[in-house]
Write an enzyme that holds these catalytic residues in place. Structure first.
Site, PDB file in Angstrom:
ATOM      1  N   GLU A  81      31.877  41.033  46.090  1.00 21.50           N
ATOM      2  CA  GLU A  81      32.483  39.321  45.401  1.00 21.50           C
ATOM      3  C   GLU A  81      31.881  38.626  46.655  1.00 21.50           C
ATOM      4  O   GLU A  81      31.519  38.817  47.125  1.00 21.50           O
ATOM      5  CB  GLU A  81      33.750  39.343  45.354  1.00 21.50           C
ATOM      6  CG  GLU A  81      34.318  38.461  44.605  1.00 21.50           C
ATOM      7  CD  GLU A  81      35.708  38.323  44.628  1.00 21.50           C
ATOM      8  OE1 GLU A  81      36.209  38.343  45.984  1.00 21.50           O
ATOM      9  OE2 GLU A  81      36.490  37.640  44.376  1.00 21.50           O
ATOM     10  N   ASN A  83      33.504  32.820  38.888  1.00 22.69           N
ATOM     11  CA  ASN A  83      32.967  33.932  40.414  1.00 22.69           C
ATOM     12  C   ASN A  83      32.785  35.021  38.672  1.00 22.69           C
ATOM     13  O   ASN A  83      33.023  35.313  38.607  1.00 22.69           O
ATOM     14  CB  ASN A  83      34.447  34.101  40.917  1.00 22.69           C
ATOM     15  CG  ASN A  83      34.714  35.163  41.623  1.00 22.69           C
ATOM     16  OD1 ASN A  83      33.379  36.087  41.757  1.00 22.69           O
ATOM     17  ND2 ASN A  83      35.631  35.391  42.166  1.00 22.69           N
ATOM     18  N   LYS A 136      34.847  36.874  36.305  1.00 23.50           N
ATOM     19  CA  LYS A 136      36.282  37.826  36.408  1.00 23.50           C
ATOM     20  C   LYS A 136      37.096  37.378  35.654  1.00 23.50           C
ATOM     21  O   LYS A 136      37.425  35.784  35.713  1.00 23.50           O
ATOM     22  CB  LYS A 136      36.158  37.024  38.310  1.00 23.50           C
ATOM     23  CG  LYS A 136      37.462  37.311  38.800  1.00 23.50           C
ATOM     24  CD  LYS A 136      37.436  37.404  40.353  1.00 23.50           C
ATOM     25  CE  LYS A 136      38.889  38.208  40.879  1.00 23.50           C
ATOM     26  NZ  LYS A 136      38.563  37.363  42.284  1.00 23.50           N
ATOM     27  N   GLU A 151      42.065  30.749  43.603  1.00 23.35           N
ATOM     28  CA  GLU A 151      40.557  30.693  42.910  1.00 23.35           C
ATOM     29  C   GLU A 151      41.207  30.296  41.383  1.00 23.35           C
ATOM     30  O   GLU A 151      40.528  30.564  40.453  1.00 23.35           O
ATOM     31  CB  GLU A 151      41.022  32.557  42.475  1.00 23.35           C
ATOM     32  CG  GLU A 151      39.824  33.266  43.969  1.00 23.35           C
ATOM     33  CD  GLU A 151      39.450  34.350  43.768  1.00 23.35           C
ATOM     34  OE1 GLU A 151      38.910  34.951  42.898  1.00 23.35           O
ATOM     35  OE2 GLU A 151      40.125  35.259  44.556  1.00 23.35           O
ATOM     36  N   CYS A 191      36.922  42.479  42.575  1.00 22.44           N
ATOM     37  CA  CYS A 191      38.506  42.052  43.426  1.00 22.44           C
ATOM     38  C   CYS A 191      39.629  42.574  42.331  1.00 22.44           C
ATOM     39  O   CYS A 191      39.826  43.840  42.452  1.00 22.44           O
ATOM     40  CB  CYS A 191      38.314  40.591  44.095  1.00 22.44           C
ATOM     41  SG  CYS A 191      39.287  40.378  44.881  1.00 22.44           S
ATOM     42  N   ASN A 218      36.599  40.376  48.014  1.00 21.59           N
ATOM     43  CA  ASN A 218      37.398  39.537  49.623  1.00 21.59           C
ATOM     44  C   ASN A 218      38.920  39.559  49.595  1.00 21.59           C
ATOM     45  O   ASN A 218      39.185  39.410  48.584  1.00 21.59           O
ATOM     46  CB  ASN A 218      36.518  38.448  49.370  1.00 21.59           C
ATOM     47  CG  ASN A 218      35.307  38.008  49.750  1.00 21.59           C
ATOM     48  OD1 ASN A 218      34.557  37.812  50.703  1.00 21.59           O
ATOM     49  ND2 ASN A 218      34.153  38.479  48.323  1.00 21.59           N
TER      50      ASN A 218
END
Lengths: 310, 310
Positions: free
Chosen positions: B43, B103, B120, B139, B165, B190
Site C-alpha cells: 500500500e 488510497n 480502499k 486516512e 490494509c 502500512n
C-alpha cells in the site's frame, strides 16, 4: 465474568441420558467450585452424535430427541443450577410440539429459568445417504434450519449470544450477534476427526477449528467459549480442543484431554470494549453500502461488472 | 500459480519516488528470477506513510499523490513488467482528474496493462487532529471512501481480488470477493507498531494481523498475499510480517526482516476449491435470510426481539 466450559467425552449408543446427566452434574459442581457463573455444555450433549447413522426420521426422533425441556431426565440439572446459583448452556435435539426437529441450545440462568433458545442455522453435511464412507453426516436429513435467527440476551451480567458447531465457521454468525452488542458467544460442537469429503491432512481438523474461533472472536471484539463432545463414540472419533478465546484472538484456556474436562477463565468484558470502541468501531468504520452481495447471493457467482479504469 | 510478495522497508520523507521505484524494480527482477508470475507490492508504496503527519489537504496532495498512472516516474515498472512478462500489484495515493483523493491499488498484467483498480473502502483512523499522541492516523482526512466496490478480475490464470490494509480486518471484505469466486486476494499495508488509541500489548499488533489474514483466507477457501511497508520511517515504526496464506489458513511464506524482502509460494488454486466445494460450499450452506443485520445496521445496536421460548 467467571466462565466455565465443560467438555464431554464420548457418549456411546448404550449410554443412558441419566448417565450423561450425572456427568454433567459433576462438571457443573466443579465449575461452581472454581468460581464460574456460567457453564457451557456441548451440542447434542444428552446422546451420542447420532447424525453419523442412517435411519429413518421417526426412529431418530424416538431415540434421540427431547419433546419437552426441561423433562424429568434433565430436571436435576435445572435443580442443581438453582441450588448452586450457576447458569448453564446445553445443546440437545429438539422435537417441537408440532413435530419440527431442530438442533437446539438453551441458556438457563442461575434461577433455573430458560432465558434463551437458539436453533442451529448452518446445518452441515447432507440429507441423502452417502456411499463409500465410514460414517454419515446427516444433519440436513434429521434437522430443519433454525427459525429463530441469531439471538442475543442480557443475562448473568453479560450480553450473550449462542451458536452451534458448524455455525462457528461462518463469519456472518458472529457479525449478526456483534451487531446486537454481543460480548460473549457460547457454543457446543461435535466434530469428526476424519473428513469424509476429501483427504484433509489431520492437523487441519483442529487448526481450522481454532482459527475460526480466534479470528471471529477478535474481529468482533468478543469472548468465545466453545465446548466439544469428543473422543471415540463407539469407534467414531471426534476431536476435543475446547477453548475459551479472548477478544484479542488469544486462547486463554483449553482442554488437553478428549474426555470430560472443565476449563475456566475470568472473562474481562471490558477488553472487548477496547476493540469495539477503536479499531472495530462499527459505526465509524463499517461500509454496508459495499456489502450487498452478502445478502444478494447465496452461492458464489461471476464477478460484478467494474467501472472503467480512469 | 507462482506468486511473490515484495515487502518494502522504510521510505523516509527525504527519499525520492525514483529511489523507491529502483528498489521495486530490483525486487520485481528477484521475483521473476524465482519463477513468480505476479509480484505484490505494498500500500502507498511510492512515498512515506504520510497519514501520520498533520498538514492541509492541498499540501498532502501536492507532495504525496499521483495524478496519472502510469506516469514518468513509475513507467520503468510497467516497462520492466512487460519485458520480464510478470504482473504486479501496486498501491499509491491517487488524485483523480476531478480532484478526488483515494488510497488506491492497481493490478497490472504481464503486458504492462492496468487490468484492475481498487480504492480502499475501510479507511481507519480519524479526520480531526488527535492531541497527546506521538503521531496521527489521518486516512479519514486525506482520502475519500472508495467508490468502486470490492472487484474481482480474471487475469494471469486466476480469479483475483484486491483490498488494502485495514480492509483485511473486516470479514465482509473477503466475503464479497469470495461471492464473486475470488481464488486469491492480494493486498498491501502500512501498520504502525504502536497503537495510539490504547495500551495494546505489543505482541498483539502482529498476532491480530496474522489472525485476520489466516481466518479469512480459510473461511473463504482462498489464497491471501499481503505485502507490508515496514521498519522505521523517520523514527515511526511499522511492522513487517508479510505473508502468503493458503486456503487452509496456514502461512506458507513469511518475511523475517523489516526491510526490502521477497517471499514466494506456489499457490495451488485447486486447494481452495476443495474447501469451496465441501465445508464452505456457499450455495448449499449459507443462509442469507438470517444475515439481514449485516446490511441493515452500520454500528452495533440493541438485541433484536426474540420469539417466545416454546
Amino acid at each position: 465474568m467467571a466462565l466455565a466450559v465443560a467438555q464431554l467425552g464420548p457418549v456411546h449408543l448404550r449410554d443412558s441420558r441419566e448417565s450423561v446427566v450425572k456427568r454433567l452434574l459433576q462438571m457443573m459442581r466443579e465449575a461452581k467450585g472454581r468460581g464460574a457463573r456460567l457453564v457451557v455444555f456441548p451440542e447434542l450433549a444428552l446422546t451420542t452424535f447420532f447424525p453419523r447413522y442412517w435411519m429413518d426420521e421417526q426412529e431418530a426422533q424416538a431415540r434421540f430427541f427431547e419433546t419437552a425441556m426441561p423433562n424429568p431426565v434433565v430436571q436435576p440439572l435445572f435443580d442443581e443450577a438453582r441450588r448452586l446459583e450457576i447458569g448453564f448452556h446445553l445443546g440437545y435435539a429438539e422435537l417441537t410440539r408440532d413435530g419440527r426437529p431442530f438442533n437446539t441450545a438453551i441458556l438457563v440462568d442461575p434461577s433455573g429459568t430458560i432465558v434463551g433458545k437458539y436453533r442451529k442455522i448452518h446445518l452441515p453435511g447432507h440429507a441423502e445417504r452417502k456411499e463409500g464412507v465410514p460414517f454419515q453426516h446427516l444433519e440436513k436429513k434429521y434437522f430443519q434450519v433454525g427459525d429463530r435467527g441469531f439471538g442475543v440476551w442480557d443475562t448473568m451480567g453479560a450480553r450473550l449470544g449462542m451458536c452451534i458447531c458448524n455455525d462457528r465457521r461462518w463469519p456472518e454468525t458472529y457479525r449478526v450477534m456483534a451487531l446486537q452488542g454481543a460480548e460473549l458467544v457460547v457454543l457446543g460442537y461435535n466434530t469428526p476427526s476424519y473428513n469424509i469429503n476429501w483427504d484433509e491432512p489431520t492437523h487441519l481438523r483442529t487448526t481450522t477449528h481454532l482459527l475460526a474461533l480466534q479470528g471471529n472472536a477478535h474481529m468482533n471484539g468478543m469472548w468465545v467459549a466453545a465446548a466439544a463432545k469428543c473422543g471415540s463414540e463407539d469407534g467414531f472419533h471426534m476431536f476435543g480442543s475446547s477453548v475459551i478465546v479472548a477478544p484479542t484472538g488469544e486462547i486463554v484456556a483449553r482442554t488437553l484431554s478428549e474426555d470430560d474436562e472443565v476449563i475456566t477463565a475470568n472473562a474481562d468484558l471490558r477488553l472487548g470494549e477496547l476493540y469495539r470502541q477503536n479499531i472495530f468501531n462499527f459505526g465509524k468504520h463499517r461500509r454496508p453500502e459495499h456489502y450487498g452481495l452478502i445478502l444478494e447471493r447465496t452461492g458464489a457467482g461471476e464477478p460484478l461488472p467494474q467501472p472503467p479504469i480512469d
